[in-house]
Design an enzyme around this catalytic site. Structure first.
Site, PDB file in Angstrom:
ATOM      1  N   ASP A 102      49.219  75.298  87.224  1.00 25.17           N
ATOM      2  CA  ASP A 102      48.472  74.583  86.184  1.00 25.17           C
ATOM      3  C   ASP A 102      48.464  73.104  86.533  1.00 25.17           C
ATOM      4  O   ASP A 102      49.529  72.514  86.750  1.00 25.17           O
ATOM      5  CB  ASP A 102      49.221  74.785  84.854  1.00 25.17           C
ATOM      6  CG  ASP A 102      48.299  74.980  83.683  1.00 25.17           C
ATOM      7  OD1 ASP A 102      47.073  74.924  83.871  1.00 25.17           O
ATOM      8  OD2 ASP A 102      48.824  75.229  82.584  1.00 25.17           O
ATOM      9  N   LYS A 132      44.710  75.914  87.957  1.00 22.64           N
ATOM     10  CA  LYS A 132      44.002  76.073  86.677  1.00 22.64           C
ATOM     11  C   LYS A 132      43.768  74.685  86.082  1.00 22.64           C
ATOM     12  O   LYS A 132      44.667  73.843  86.118  1.00 22.64           O
ATOM     13  CB  LYS A 132      44.808  76.934  85.706  1.00 22.64           C
ATOM     14  CG  LYS A 132      44.111  77.105  84.350  1.00 22.64           C
ATOM     15  CD  LYS A 132      44.795  78.111  83.469  1.00 22.64           C
ATOM     16  CE  LYS A 132      45.986  77.577  82.724  1.00 22.64           C
ATOM     17  NZ  LYS A 132      45.705  76.424  81.829  1.00 22.64           N
ATOM     18  N   GLU A 199      41.303  80.686  75.411  1.00 22.40           N
ATOM     19  CA  GLU A 199      42.465  80.589  74.516  1.00 22.40           C
ATOM     20  C   GLU A 199      42.018  80.251  73.098  1.00 22.40           C
ATOM     21  O   GLU A 199      41.175  79.363  72.886  1.00 22.40           O
ATOM     22  CB  GLU A 199      43.424  79.502  75.026  1.00 22.40           C
ATOM     23  CG  GLU A 199      44.618  79.298  74.104  1.00 22.40           C
ATOM     24  CD  GLU A 199      45.762  78.492  74.718  1.00 22.40           C
ATOM     25  OE1 GLU A 199      45.655  78.084  75.890  1.00 22.40           O
ATOM     26  OE2 GLU A 199      46.755  78.281  73.997  1.00 22.40           O
TER      27      GLU A 199
HETATM   28  O1  KIV Z   1      50.339  76.527  80.236  1.00 18.89           O
HETATM   29  C1  KIV Z   1      50.149  77.689  79.868  1.00 18.89           C
HETATM   30  O2  KIV Z   1      51.099  78.422  79.620  1.00 18.89           O
HETATM   31  C2  KIV Z   1      48.765  78.140  79.735  1.00 18.89           C
HETATM   32  C3  KIV Z   1      48.446  79.485  79.271  1.00 18.89           C
HETATM   33  C4  KIV Z   1      49.294  80.374  78.623  1.00 18.89           C
HETATM   34  C5  KIV Z   1      47.092  79.955  79.482  1.00 18.89           C
HETATM   35  O3  KIV Z   1      47.903  77.403  80.028  1.00 18.89           O
END
Ligand code: KIV
Length: 307
Positions: A102, A132, A199
């Site tokens: 992320d 992501k 989400e």
């Molecule tokens: O940071 C996270 O945990 C997320 C999700 C659960 C999609 O972005």
């Protein structure tokens, strides 16, 4: 040797799940075959290993670690270096699942070039296989795709927008906002996103987007009609110290398990029941006898000195 299989492996994990590496194109194929995609967050070696061995398809090193691992109030504080540190640990553990990093708040909110440079770090320095990003950032998705970095986009309730949204609220509840969300989803897919996390959106909206897109949708609080589901690991096993959101299902109680184990350990230490003789190392016979002889001699000398 096939590049999609690990060398030397039996072809299946300890749970019998075949070890065929999950890739971003494989997620698209799963959608085409209507095979649900399982995804879960993980942030360290031990849990990632268990998650991978349990056959989860996608392991996301989510910026939610800011809250569930580091104890912050929201996800905004976590840095690129902290995310890299956790992604490396996950990378060392995971063999089969797709490892997705992320991108944290601030790491892609400036220029597209800065976003690409930070994403490159996740691939190069931590072994992420995809990144992501939150929000409708088609230009960045295009640039990342051109840089050979697979991207998962994230729309709906995007936690990094908490200050703009004024809290964590279900999104796309009016005709206008549903329309905008659908447009954003199509634009991101056209720009090259390999999958889309949805989400905190109504089930009906997620179902419509899932039916329209050719890339897979992965839902969290978006109902059962998405191509896959993701949850935060700590929600799944009750490690969040807060009441769960409506969409969370608890599959285990790690808090109970850990608290109970630690309490029993403390009690055993306090009543000297731990460690036992069987849990201790022992000298070999000859050295034990020598030690005993030495002790007797020391006691004799002490007794003579006293007398
Ligand atoms: O940071 C996270 O945990 C997320 C999700 C659960 C999609 O972005």
């Amino acid at each position: 040797m096939s590049l999609t299989n690990f060398p030397g492996g039996s072809g299946s994990s300890s749970t019998g799940v075949p070890i065929t590496k999950v890739t971003m194109p494989a997620l698209g194929e799963m959608k085409r075959q209507r095979k649900p995609i399982s995804a879960l967050t993980a942030y360290d070696y031990a849990t990632s290993r268990l998650v991978d061995e349990a056959g989860i398809d996608v392991v996301l090193v989510g910026d939610s670690l800011a809250m569930v691992v580091l104890g912050h109030d929201n996800t905004l504080a976590v840095t690129v270096d902290e995310m890299l540190h956790h992604t490396r640990a996950v990378r060392r553990a995971v063999r089969r699942a797709l490892v997705v990093a992320d991108m944290p708040f601030g790491s892609y909110h400036g220029t597209v070039a800065e976003g690409v440079a930070n994403a490159v770090r996740f691939v190069k320095e931590a072994g992420a296989e995809a990144v992501k990003i939150e929000g409708p950032r088609a230009e960045l998705v295009r640039a990342l795709t051109e840089a050979e970095i697979p991207v998962i986009a994230h729309l709906g309730l995007t936690p990094q927008s908490v200050n703009r949204m004024g809290g964590y609220r279900v999104q796309a509840r009016t005709a206008d906002t549903v329309h905008r969300l659908k447009e954003d989803a199509h634009t991101l897919a056209d720009a090259g996103a390999g999958a889309l996390v949805l989400e905190g959106v109504p089930r009906e909206v997620a179902a419509a987007i899932t039916a329209e897109l050719t890339i897979p949708t992965i839902g969290i609080g978006a109902g059962p009609d998405c191509d896959g589901q993701i949850l935060v690991f700590h929600d799944l096993v009750n490690l969040t110290f807060a009441p769960p959101a409506k969409f969370v299902r608890r599959y285990g109680d790690a808090a109970e398990l850990i608290r109970g184990a630690v309490e029993r350990y403390r009690e055993d230490v306090e009543r000297r029941a731990f460690p036992s003789d069987e849990e201790s190392y022992h000298l070999p016979e000859a050295a034990r006898k020598a030690l005993q002889t030495e002790r007797v001699a020391t006691q004799k000398v002490a007794a003579l000195r006293k007398a």
